[in-house]
Design an enzyme around this catalytic site. Structure first.
Site, PDB file in Angstrom:
ATOM      1  N   ASP A  51       1.228  18.843  -4.401  1.00 45.18           N
ATOM      2  CA  ASP A  51       1.779  18.082  -3.278  1.00 45.18           C
ATOM      3  C   ASP A  51       2.198  16.668  -3.692  1.00 45.18           C
ATOM      4  O   ASP A  51       1.738  16.146  -4.704  1.00 45.18           O
ATOM      5  CB  ASP A  51       0.719  17.949  -2.175  1.00 45.18           C
ATOM      6  CG  ASP A  51       0.550  19.240  -1.384  1.00 45.18           C
ATOM      7  OD1 ASP A  51       1.072  20.289  -1.812  1.00 45.18           O
ATOM      8  OD2 ASP A  51      -0.126  19.194  -0.340  1.00 45.18           O
ATOM      9  N   HIS A 207      -2.464  17.851  -6.667  1.00 47.89           N
ATOM     10  CA  HIS A 207      -1.444  16.827  -6.414  1.00 47.89           C
ATOM     11  C   HIS A 207      -0.677  16.480  -7.679  1.00 47.89           C
ATOM     12  O   HIS A 207      -1.214  16.532  -8.778  1.00 47.89           O
ATOM     13  CB  HIS A 207      -2.088  15.583  -5.794  1.00 47.89           C
ATOM     14  CG  HIS A 207      -2.586  15.846  -4.405  1.00 47.89           C
ATOM     15  ND1 HIS A 207      -3.815  16.413  -4.167  1.00 47.89           N
ATOM     16  CD2 HIS A 207      -1.996  15.684  -3.197  1.00 47.89           C
ATOM     17  CE1 HIS A 207      -3.970  16.571  -2.856  1.00 47.89           C
ATOM     18  NE2 HIS A 207      -2.889  16.142  -2.248  1.00 47.89           N
TER      19      HIS A 207
HETATM   20 ZN   LIG Z   1       0.219  15.107   0.829  1.00 50.76          ZN
END
Ligand SMILES: [Zn+2]
Length: 247
Positions: A51, A207
């Protein structure tokens, strides 16, 4: 004489071909059914997702994935795609999965109304299209879809907007333990095993950030050694989300 010879050749041909007509077929049918069963029981699929990118570190992230011959899915932010256009193109060209993560990443703005989230996803899709010439229908809303993305909101985003909502079932917490790689590694591995034991395909949240680069090779090495196959999220994969919304 020619007539007898012809009959002899025909008879010989039948004798030779008769077993050939049946044997290979039955052998190959048996082989393929065994193969199917084996692949069904042994297939260990996993979905890795990243992400908040692309970022200044996406190039290195893609290099690591490439080194292990692994494909992942990226849930990207509109402004980041505009800022890191080369990385966005690389993600697309190297065959990774494509998802949207909105524009602002600010809950009070994204979830302001049922339409604000839809607008952000559509705007992010325009950025993806502008930069890389493609669009996607996969979305992950900021901080996950629960509790904010209530039924009325989902009707707009998934019903009206036609998007497919993805959360996760393995949380690496890589944003939290940026300096504790072992903790992130343990989080991923223990949750992957838990999920897999329940017969569910793991969807791992990570992430696109510098800290994750340090733990990623170790995670990939172990998952590969355990026989996992890395696949990308696509619109025809049944979405995993906290609401069990199958749209
Ligand atoms: Zn996010």
């Amino acid at each position: 004489m020619p007539h007898t010879r012809k009959s002899f050749i025909t008879a010989l041909a039948i004798l030779l071909l008769f077993p050939l007509l049946f044997m290979p077929q039955s052998t190959s049918a048996a082989a393929s059914s065994t193969e199917k069963q084996t692949s069904k029981t042994n297939t260990k699929i996993i979905y890795l997702t990243f992400d908040d990118g692309p970022t200044a570190h996406t190039g290195q992230l893609l290099d690591i994935l490439d080194q292990y011959n692994v494909k992942a899915t990226f849930f990207m932010l509109g402004p980041q795609m505009e800022k890191y256009q080369q990385s966005t193109k690389r993600i697309v060209n190297e065959g990774h999965g494509l998802g949207l993560h909105g524009v602002t990443h600010v809950p009070s703005q994204f979830y302001k109304s049922a339409y604000s989230g839809l607008k952000e996803m559509q705007q992010a899709n325009e950025s993806l299209n502008k930069v890389a010439g493609v669009k996607t229908s996969l979305v992950r809303t900021p901080y996950g879809s629960k509790p904010y993305l209530k039924p009325a909101y989902r009707d707009v985003l998934l019903g009206q907007g036609g998007f497919h909502l993805w959360d996760w079932n393995v949380d690496s917490l890589d944003w939290k333990y940026k300096k504790d790689h072992q903790k992130v590694y343990d989080n991923v591995m223990s949750q992957v095993h838990n999920v897999k034991n329940k017969g569910v395909t793991p969807v791992v949240l990570m992430h696109d950030q510098e800290a994750t680069l340090k733990v990623l090779p170790k995670v990939l090495k172990t998952l590969k050694a355990e026989g996992y196959q890395f696949e990308i999220l696509k619109k025809n994969v049944l979405p995993v989300n906290f609401w069990k919304d199958k749209r």
